[in-house]
Design a protein around this motif. Sequence first.
Motif, PDB file in Angstrom:
ATOM      1  N   TYR A 120      41.002  45.352  35.722  1.00  0.00           N
ATOM      2  CA  TYR A 120      41.888  44.556  35.134  1.00  0.00           C
ATOM      3  C   TYR A 120      43.156  45.452  35.252  1.00  0.00           C
ATOM      4  N   SER A 121      43.097  46.908  34.762  1.00  0.00           N
ATOM      5  CA  SER A 121      44.121  47.635  35.141  1.00  0.00           C
ATOM      6  C   SER A 121      44.583  47.872  36.238  1.00  0.00           C
ATOM      7  N   TYR A 122      43.726  48.115  37.314  1.00  0.00           N
ATOM      8  CA  TYR A 122      43.858  48.310  38.631  1.00  0.00           C
ATOM      9  C   TYR A 122      44.685  47.224  39.249  1.00  0.00           C
ATOM     10  N   LYS A 123      44.143  46.000  39.006  1.00  0.00           N
ATOM     11  CA  LYS A 123      44.671  44.735  39.795  1.00  0.00           C
ATOM     12  C   LYS A 123      46.086  44.471  38.969  1.00  0.00           C
ATOM     13  N   TRP A 124      46.283  44.829  37.841  1.00  0.00           N
ATOM     14  CA  TRP A 124      47.887  44.545  37.040  1.00  0.00           C
ATOM     15  C   TRP A 124      48.807  45.683  37.816  1.00  0.00           C
TER      16      TRP A 124
END
Length: 82
Positions: A4-8
């Motif tokens: 999720y952090s990577y995608k954000w």
Amino acid sequence: AGYYSYKWAEVMAADAFGAFEEEGGLEDAERVQNLGAKFRDTVLALGGSRHPSEVFQTFRGREPSPQTLLRQSGLLAGAANA
């Protein structure tokens, strides 16, 4: 949580690049230089001293939007890699 952090981060990066696209792409050297200075003075200068969302909002004047990433990925109408 890591994915999720990577995608954000991808959303924020694509949206930041979208600012340059909205200013007429990379064709107008003066506009690119002005926006590049704003990017330097906000995103690069503030770095980790503030929360990434706050830094992004200072640069773009709004919350990050996934629309540019979706368009660049070919998941939204408007041509990928435009």
